[in-house]
Write an enzyme that holds these catalytic residues in place. Structure first.
Site, short mmCIF file in Angstrom:
data_model
loop_
_atom_site.label_atom_id
_atom_site.label_comp_id
_atom_site.label_asym_id
_atom_site.label_seq_id
_atom_site.Cartn_x
_atom_site.Cartn_y
_atom_site.Cartn_z
N GLU A 120 0.80 -1.23 0.00
CA GLU A 120 0.00 0.00 0.00
C GLU A 120 0.84 1.28 0.00
O GLU A 120 0.32 2.35 0.30
CB GLU A 120 -0.98 0.03 1.20
CG GLU A 120 -1.77 -1.23 1.42
CD GLU A 120 -2.68 -1.58 0.27
OE1 GLU A 120 -3.01 -0.71 -0.53
OE2 GLU A 120 -3.05 -2.77 0.16
N THR A 144 1.52 2.16 -8.29
CA THR A 144 1.00 3.33 -9.00
C THR A 144 2.14 4.05 -9.73
O THR A 144 1.97 4.49 -10.87
CB THR A 144 0.31 4.29 -8.01
OG1 THR A 144 -0.69 3.58 -7.29
CG2 THR A 144 -0.33 5.46 -8.75
N ARG A 177 -6.78 -0.52 -7.77
CA ARG A 177 -5.96 -1.28 -6.83
C ARG A 177 -6.13 -2.78 -7.04
O ARG A 177 -7.19 -3.34 -6.82
CB ARG A 177 -6.35 -0.92 -5.38
CG ARG A 177 -5.44 -1.53 -4.33
CD ARG A 177 -4.08 -0.87 -4.34
NE ARG A 177 -3.14 -1.54 -3.45
CZ ARG A 177 -2.23 -2.43 -3.86
NH1 ARG A 177 -2.14 -2.76 -5.13
NH2 ARG A 177 -1.40 -2.97 -2.99
N ASP A 224 8.43 -4.52 -10.69
CA ASP A 224 7.57 -4.29 -9.53
C ASP A 224 7.30 -5.65 -8.90
O ASP A 224 6.94 -6.61 -9.59
CB ASP A 224 6.25 -3.64 -9.98
CG ASP A 224 5.32 -3.34 -8.82
OD1 ASP A 224 5.80 -3.26 -7.67
OD2 ASP A 224 4.10 -3.18 -9.06
N GLN A 253 3.57 -7.13 0.12
CA GLN A 253 3.15 -7.71 1.39
C GLN A 253 4.23 -8.66 1.93
O GLN A 253 5.05 -9.17 1.19
CB GLN A 253 1.83 -8.45 1.22
CG GLN A 253 0.63 -7.51 1.10
CD GLN A 253 0.60 -6.78 -0.22
OE1 GLN A 253 1.05 -7.29 -1.24
NE2 GLN A 253 0.08 -5.57 -0.20
#
Length: 357
Positions: free
Chosen positions: A44, A49, A177, A199, A203
């Protein structure tokens, strides 16, 4: 005759061998000259993005097919987030403050599947609840539960999203998302230079996939969310997100695999940070009680950025390593473009230095 034929075959074999060696040499040179960028950060943080912004700025434009694929993701993000908000409104004791006229909308959203298409009925319910005082009280308490803050963009855009002819836009795509799992790669040519960006899942259960794959990257871009100083992890409600980000950065910055890689820190979500500090004092957080500014100080934003930046810089154990840093808003294309151009210059300069140029 046989000797002549053999000689011709030898010459042909030698020529073919040299051609293969030349081709392999060129491929090796291209691979060595390629700029490899690894995006890391806790879940997050907004790194995915930024990854998508690179596609917007330097890659191919979205195709109609890709827009069609993003549309159900936007629906899902909007509906599932409003359901979370409705659930928390009830859980936190604010349902009694929901306007009577909106109770039917409340019940509708609660019973709507996450995969539902946002038609006029669902869209009207989302719009009504996003203006409801009871629901907004639960939104103000969002640090106490898990919800993606940027989803408010979809709530504010609900009239467009609920239209029959809705097609996802570039900005919708940036904010969509989908939790990253595994490794995603994009390739660009920027100023005649080949770039490859990776990327990876942010988590905790994804991190074991990181290190051993990327020991030759040109630079690590580590993304941390400034605005998450009062939030806890999705995976561990006892761990502050900012604290987790600093600990992860310490692990990455001092890892032997990245000894020769440039280290670049993006302090992201500056827009959400600027908004949050108006109502949530940094110093009130258990982990950051030593924050020196008083709530409401004129230079509060700047001191907040400096405070958190120092948290990251101090865990760099290599006195010879420079940690380049930028404050970013991953959803702002112009900001990301300026920051990436500065990042690109840093990387190219280091490459020249390493090559003795």
């Amino acid at each position: 005759m046989g000797a002549c034929q053999s000689s011709q075959e030898d010459r042909a074999a030698t020529k073919a061998s040299r051609s293969i060696e030349k081709m392999m040499g060129e491929q090796n040179r291209e691979e060595n000259e390629k700029i490899k960028l690894l995006l890391l950060g806790a879940g997050e943080s907004g790194k995915s993005t930024i990854f998508k912004q690179m596609r917007v700025l330097f890659g191919a434009p979205l195709t109609e097919e890709e827009k069609a694929q993003i549309t159900p993701v936007v629906y899902n993000n909007t509906v599932s987030s409003m359901k979370i908000l409705a659930h928390q409104t009830n859980l936190l004791g604010f349902k009694d403050e929901v306007m009577e006229a909106n109770l039917k909308h409340f019940d509708l959203i609660t019973n709507t599947p996450d995969s539902a298409v946002i038609d006029e009925e669902v869209g009207t319910a989302v719009r009504a609840l996003w203006k409801d005082p009871g629901v907004l009280k639960a939104w103000d308490r969002r640090a106490d539960y898990q919800i993606v803050e940027s989803v408010k963009y979809y709530f504010n855009e609900i009239d467009r999203i609920m239209a029959d002819d809705y097609v996802a836009t570039q900005q919708d795509m940036l904010l969509a998302r989908v939790r990253t799992s595994g490794i995603v790669t994009e390739r660009y040519v920027i100023d005649s230079k080949s770039f490859e960006m990776y990327d990876v899942g942010g988590q905790r259960n994804e991190r074991k996939k990181w290190i051993h794959c990327f020991d030759d990257v040109t630079a690590v871009i580590f993304v941390a969310a400034l605005s998450e100083y009062d939030q806890v992890l999705f995976e561990d409600a006892s761990m502050n997100r900012m604290t987790e980000a600093v600990e992860l950065f310490e692990e990455i910055c001092n890892n032997r695999y990245f000894t020769n890689s440039s280290m670049i820190l993006f302090l992201n979500k500056k827009d959400l940070f600027e908004e949050k500090i108006k109502t949530v004092h940094i110093g009130d957080q258990e982990s950051f009680g030593d924050f020196p500014a008083a709530f409401g100080d004129k230079d509060y934003y700047d001191r907040g950025v400096e405070y958190f930046l120092n948290k990251f810089l101090v865990v760099n154990n290599n006195p010879d390593r420079v940690v380049y840093n930028h404050v970013t808003c991953a959803t702002d294309s112009q900001n990301v473009k300026v920051v990436f151009n500065a990042t690109k210059d840093i990387i190219m300069r280091k490459n020249f230095e390493d090559a003795g140029i």
